[in-house]
Enzyme design. Structure first.
Site, PDB file in Angstrom:
ATOM      1  N   TYR A 149       0.854  -1.183   0.000  1.00 40.04           N
ATOM      2  CA  TYR A 149       0.000   0.000   0.000  1.00 40.04           C
ATOM      3  C   TYR A 149       0.891   1.234   0.000  1.00 40.04           C
ATOM      4  O   TYR A 149       1.659   1.466   0.939  1.00 40.04           O
ATOM      5  CB  TYR A 149      -0.921   0.026   1.220  1.00 40.04           C
ATOM      6  CG  TYR A 149      -2.007  -1.028   1.218  1.00 40.04           C
ATOM      7  CD1 TYR A 149      -2.205  -1.877   0.138  1.00 40.04           C
ATOM      8  CD2 TYR A 149      -2.843  -1.182   2.318  1.00 40.04           C
ATOM      9  CE1 TYR A 149      -3.202  -2.839   0.151  1.00 40.04           C
ATOM     10  CE2 TYR A 149      -3.849  -2.138   2.342  1.00 40.04           C
ATOM     11  CZ  TYR A 149      -4.015  -2.970   1.263  1.00 40.04           C
ATOM     12  OH  TYR A 149      -5.002  -3.924   1.281  1.00 40.04           O
TER      13      TYR A 149
ATOM     14  N   LEU B 171     -18.493  -1.781   0.119  1.00 42.12           N
ATOM     15  CA  LEU B 171     -19.296  -0.763  -0.574  1.00 42.12           C
ATOM     16  C   LEU B 171     -18.932  -0.684  -2.057  1.00 42.12           C
ATOM     17  O   LEU B 171     -19.276   0.287  -2.736  1.00 42.12           O
ATOM     18  CB  LEU B 171     -19.108   0.600   0.094  1.00 42.12           C
ATOM     19  CG  LEU B 171     -19.532   0.665   1.566  1.00 42.12           C
ATOM     20  CD1 LEU B 171     -19.176   2.018   2.178  1.00 42.12           C
ATOM     21  CD2 LEU B 171     -21.025   0.388   1.719  1.00 42.12           C
TER      22      LEU B 171
ATOM     23  N   ALA C 116     -16.141  -0.156  -3.676  1.00 42.53           N
ATOM     24  CA  ALA C 116     -15.328   1.023  -4.007  1.00 42.53           C
ATOM     25  C   ALA C 116     -16.183   2.271  -4.195  1.00 42.53           C
ATOM     26  O   ALA C 116     -15.894   3.123  -5.020  1.00 42.53           O
ATOM     27  CB  ALA C 116     -14.483   0.762  -5.258  1.00 42.53           C
ATOM     28  N   GLY C 117     -17.232   2.382  -3.385  1.00 43.81           N
ATOM     29  CA  GLY C 117     -18.074   3.577  -3.400  1.00 43.81           C
ATOM     30  C   GLY C 117     -19.311   3.473  -4.259  1.00 43.81           C
ATOM     31  O   GLY C 117     -20.219   4.306  -4.149  1.00 43.81           O
TER      32      GLY C 117
ATOM     33  N   THR D  65     -22.615   3.388  -2.251  1.00 39.26           N
ATOM     34  CA  THR D  65     -22.890   4.447  -1.277  1.00 39.26           C
ATOM     35  C   THR D  65     -24.026   5.360  -1.715  1.00 39.26           C
ATOM     36  O   THR D  65     -24.564   6.110  -0.901  1.00 39.26           O
ATOM     37  CB  THR D  65     -21.648   5.318  -1.046  1.00 39.26           C
ATOM     38  OG1 THR D  65     -21.315   6.001  -2.273  1.00 39.26           O
ATOM     39  CG2 THR D  65     -20.461   4.469  -0.601  1.00 39.26           C
TER      40      THR D  65
END
Length: 337
Positions: free
Chosen positions: A58, A211, A213-214, A217
């Site tokens: 990361y 989620l 990756a959004g 949402t």
């Protein structure tokens, strides 16, 4: 406040939500600088969170360094979870599941995290080449040395994960206590094999991408998803959540998150955030369950699909992380186990 749950058959306790850190230190539009990451972790801990999940690849190791800086002075209050397998180097000896890779990766993670032990080490994804006995013996040695405390498998097919659990039991090695997998209201393939396996073997399930990756949402501008390029299946679930949200007054994000948390025992979502405000909103919405009728509506939006993780770990994207230049390796005649 977030509750605590046992990780599989072990005595390790984790907050019912883990904090993902792939955004930390990443310079892309969905990343966040170190200062924002520190505040995100502070809010997570203040909400009762204990488990922080990271990886050496990361932000090329910066993610672990940011987590390590936060952990100073509060190490005993945290469960630090990291991985081995992926490498940012293209060298043919970099990355992979081997004992060599595991030892080197753990030593590097300990330095970056500025700690004397890793609470939960994950095999990041299966490399198709390393025998399970080698993996399990190396993990057992690291547990015996105190450098790692628990071991889990991420991105690993169910047949292989179940064999690993059995071998560890028969050979009295450090046990596999959990699996990490992609799971959300739209991506349901793991319901075919990995989730039933985890339930049968009493393994915790840490779920990334809760989620999508959004996409789930309800946001019109998710940072990691192009809404114009969503798959038909993902778009259908997103649209369905918007309808249920209008009917119930819950946000699509809450519906998707609580559906996952209530879908079975030992399901721990790994949630990422780009800003402290976003983290606070997610944690606030995660607190209250949804009722059974609402759960059933969300559950009906999709069914189990393509089996994870083979398409992912066979991809050229991950193969280069595991093997540097896959073209240089003579593959075994059949997948090793």
């Amino acid at each position: 406040m977030l509750g605590q749950t046992l990780v599989g058959r072990s005595g390790l306790r984790s907050s019912e939500i883990a904090l993902g850190t792939m955004t930390f230190g990443d310079g892309r539009n969905w990343g966040c600088p170190a200062e924002a990451a520190q505040e995100i972790m502070t809010r997570f801990v203040e909400a009762g969170g204990t488990t922080i999940d990271t990886a050496p690849n990361y932000a090329n190791g910066l993610g672990e360094e940011i987590v390590g800086a936060f952990a100073r002075g509060r190490r005993e209050e945290l469960v630090l979870s990291t991985k081995y397998t992926a490498s940012s180097s293209a060298h043919p000896l970099a990355g992979g599941n081997s004992r060599r890779s595991m030892i080197q990766s753990v030593e590097g993670s300990l330095r970056r995290l500025d700690t004397d032990r890793i609470d939960l080490l994950w095999l990041h994804f299966w490399d198709f080449t390393t025998p399970l006995e080698e993996i399990l013996r190396a993990a057992d040695d690291l547990v015996s040395s105190g450098k790692i405390l628990y071991f889990g498998l991420s991105g690993t097919p169910a047949w292989l994960a179940s064999r690993a659990v059995t071998i560890a039991e028969q050979q009295r090695r450090a046990p596999v206590v959990a699996v990490q997998l992609e799971y959300n209201a739209a991506s349901r393939g793991v319901e075919r094999d990995l989730l039933p396996m985890a339930d049968a073997l009493d393994l915790a399930c840490f779920c990334w991408g809760p989620l999508a990756a959004g996409a789930l949402t309800g946001s019109e501008q998710p940072q990691r998803q192009n809404l114009d390029k969503l798959s038909p299946a993902l778009r259908a679930v997103r649209d369905g959540l918007l309808v249920i949200a209008a009917e119930t007054g819950h946000s699509p994000r809450k519906l998707a998150l609580r559906w996952l948390m209530q879908s079975g025992k030992g399901r721990i979502p790994i949630l990422g955030a780009r800003t402290p405000e976003q983290a606070s909103q997610i944690l606030a919405e995660a607190g209250e369950p949804i009722d059974t009728e609402t759960f059933a509506k969300v559950d009906a939006l999709a069914e189990a699909g393509t089996l994870f993780p083979t398409p992912l770990i066979r991809s050229s994207y991950l193969r280069k992380f595991a093997l540097g230049n896959p073209a240089l390796l003579s593959e075994p005649d059949r997948p090793r186990s």
